[in-house]
Design an enzyme around this catalytic site. Structure first.
Site, short mmCIF file in Angstrom:
data_model
loop_
_atom_site.label_atom_id
_atom_site.label_comp_id
_atom_site.label_asym_id
_atom_site.label_seq_id
_atom_site.Cartn_x
_atom_site.Cartn_y
_atom_site.Cartn_z
CE1 TYR A 166 38.07 11.33 -12.92
CE2 TYR A 166 36.91 11.12 -10.83
CZ TYR A 166 37.77 11.82 -11.66
OH TYR A 166 38.34 12.99 -11.23
CB CYS A 183 17.45 17.20 -17.69
SG CYS A 183 16.74 17.14 -19.33
CD GLU A 184 24.01 16.02 -19.58
OE1 GLU A 184 24.66 15.83 -20.60
OE2 GLU A 184 23.54 17.13 -19.25
NE ARG A 235 35.37 8.72 -7.40
CZ ARG A 235 35.46 7.41 -7.48
NH1 ARG A 235 34.44 6.63 -7.18
NH2 ARG A 235 36.60 6.85 -7.88
CD GLU A 262 51.25 15.22 -0.90
OE1 GLU A 262 50.67 15.09 -2.01
OE2 GLU A 262 52.04 16.14 -0.65
N PRO A 263 47.74 10.59 1.36
CG PRO A 263 47.17 9.45 3.31
CD PRO A 263 48.26 10.28 2.69
N GLY A 264 44.41 10.57 0.15
CA GLY A 264 43.12 11.26 0.16
C GLY A 264 42.02 10.22 0.13
CE1 TYR A 278 39.57 13.99 -5.12
CE2 TYR A 278 39.75 11.64 -4.70
CZ TYR A 278 40.32 12.88 -4.77
OH TYR A 278 41.64 13.03 -4.45
N GLY A 320 47.83 7.41 -4.08
CA GLY A 320 47.34 6.58 -5.18
C GLY A 320 46.98 5.19 -4.73
#
Length: 410
Positions: free
Chosen positions: A311, A337-338, A307, A268-270, A365, A227
């Site tokens: 988010y 198309c959005e 993202r 656990e870093p991502g 991500y 996190g």
């Protein structure tokens, strides 16, 4: 349109040249940045027996997994498919932590068959695990500390309303199942979410975990998840990794003394490892002026980088092919198309059709959450190691879109 050569580079490699060589859009990852982030963590936690497990879901390309493994760390996976990618990348089963959430028990059985350490996050799975394996296969538990942390509710996972983890308030139920089947619990895990900048939030979570840990006599490790917040723009607050390492290490040592023996400390870093390594390079298709807004429409969209729409994530955008142009405000939008906005009211050097724009902090991500929405192919991926650009995923084609479809006679 021809542009003057610019010096926007990654490890000395001209990014405009990358788009000419590999096409556009293209994801580019800087291997040096990943190595530097790993070294930061090793240094910050040098006072303990530290095990780093890369959260593979952030970026699962097999070449990235191989590169991460070469740096001497393990991996954390959330699906059997991620586990098989990790095995293929050369990780040994014992180096892979399997932490599924809400899956059918058959996936957990598959993880056991592969020899993976298993991390369970609900009482139902724990009950089934005990009934099938008893004390023959150790297990770790993901706990929910009922602590809200992080800057976005969509990526905060440790609060009481989150689907993740077994609530610490259900300790007596955990103990009853463990005792019923003589389950060996060898680790406890907590992950409270992403983009946590306050050291106090991590320490508060740690204390909750320590209070629970004394009830489990067979522990080998305690896993604090990750996190850690990275900066997305100038002035962004970030997690003070050195201060957190110092405080958490001290608290961990105190706990180990109370517990009676030394344990492993795991993280656990991502995003922390790969976010800042990644750049998404795109070309400008059209510059569209309205009475109130100037749009820069690019040859990518939420199908490649979701993202910002999912988010409200901020990605710094740079016009790398016209860095000396007069600054103007633009809405950078995609071709889906959005409603498909990468950034609004962004001050960029003048944007022209054909310009190359760079979206920063796109390593985590980005590609891993990409799709074929609007039946569009996904981009290529490139990893730069020691100043050499290496293609690590080919650009998809129309044939890839059709590959698993079954065309029947109608």
């Amino acid at each position: 349109m021809e542009f003057q050569q610019q010096q926007y580079t990654i490890q000395g490699v001209d990014v405009i040249q990358l788009t000419r060589e590999f096409g556009s859009p293209v994801y580019v990852y800087d291997g040096n940045v990943i190595k530097q982030q790993i070294e930061k963590l090793k240094k910050a936690y040098s006072g303990v027996d530290l095990k780093i497990k890369y959260a593979a879901k952030a970026l699962t390309n097999i070449s990235i997994l191989k590169f991460v493994r070469k740096q001497g760390i393990g991996v954390e996976v959330v699906s059997p498919e991620e586990a098989k990618l990790a095995l293929r990348a050369g990780f040994r089963p014992e180096e892979i932590m399997f932490t599924p959430s809400g899956v059918d028990f058959s996936e957990i059985e598959e993880g056991v068959a592969l020899g993976l350490p298993i991390n369970l996050d609900n009482l139902s799975s724990l009950q089934k695990f005990g009934a099938k394996y008893g004390d023959k296969f150790p297990v770790s538990l993901r706990l929910n500390p009922s602590i809200m942390a992080g800057g976005n509710i969509k990526i905060s996972t440790g609060h009481s309303s989150s689907k993740f983890g077994i609530s610490v308030q259900q300790l007596s139920e955990i103990q009853a199942i463990v005792a019923q089947y003589n389950i060996v619990v060898d680790g406890l895990h907590i992950h409270t979410g992403s983009d946590i900048k306050e050291t106090d939030a991590f320490i508060k979570t740690a204390q909750t975990l320590f209070e629970t840990a004394v009830h489990f006599p067979n522990l080998k490790f305690i896993d604090f998840g990750s996190g850690f917040k990275v900066a997305y723009k100038a002035g962004d607050p970030v997690t003070n990794i050195d201060e957190l390492g110092k405080q958490l290490t001290a608290s961990f040592h105190e706990f180990c003394e109370r517990y009676g023996r030394k344990l492993e400390l795991r993280i656990e870093p991502g995003k922390f490892l790969v976010s800042e390594s990644g750049t998404l390079l795109v070309n400008v298709n059209v510059v569209k002026q309205t009475p109130s807004i100037t749009f820069a429409g690019v040859n990518s969209g939420l199908n490649h980088l979701i993202r910002p729409m999912m988010y409200d994530a901020y990605h710094h955008i740079v016009n790398v092919s016209n860095p000396t142009g007069a600054e103007k405000k633009y809405n950078i939008v995609g071709y889906i198309c959005e409603t498909d906005t990468f950034g609004s009211d962004r001050l960029l050097n003048e944007v022209r059709e054909g310009d190359v724009l760079a979206f920063k902090n796109a390593g985590a991500y980005g590609f891993s959450m990409s799709s074929n929405y609007n039946s569009r192919p996904r981009p290529a991926e490139v990893l730069i190691i020691d100043g050499q650009a290496k293609l690590i995923r080919q650009r998809e084609t129309f044939e890839d879109i059709l590959r698993n479809q079954v065309e029947i006679d109608i």
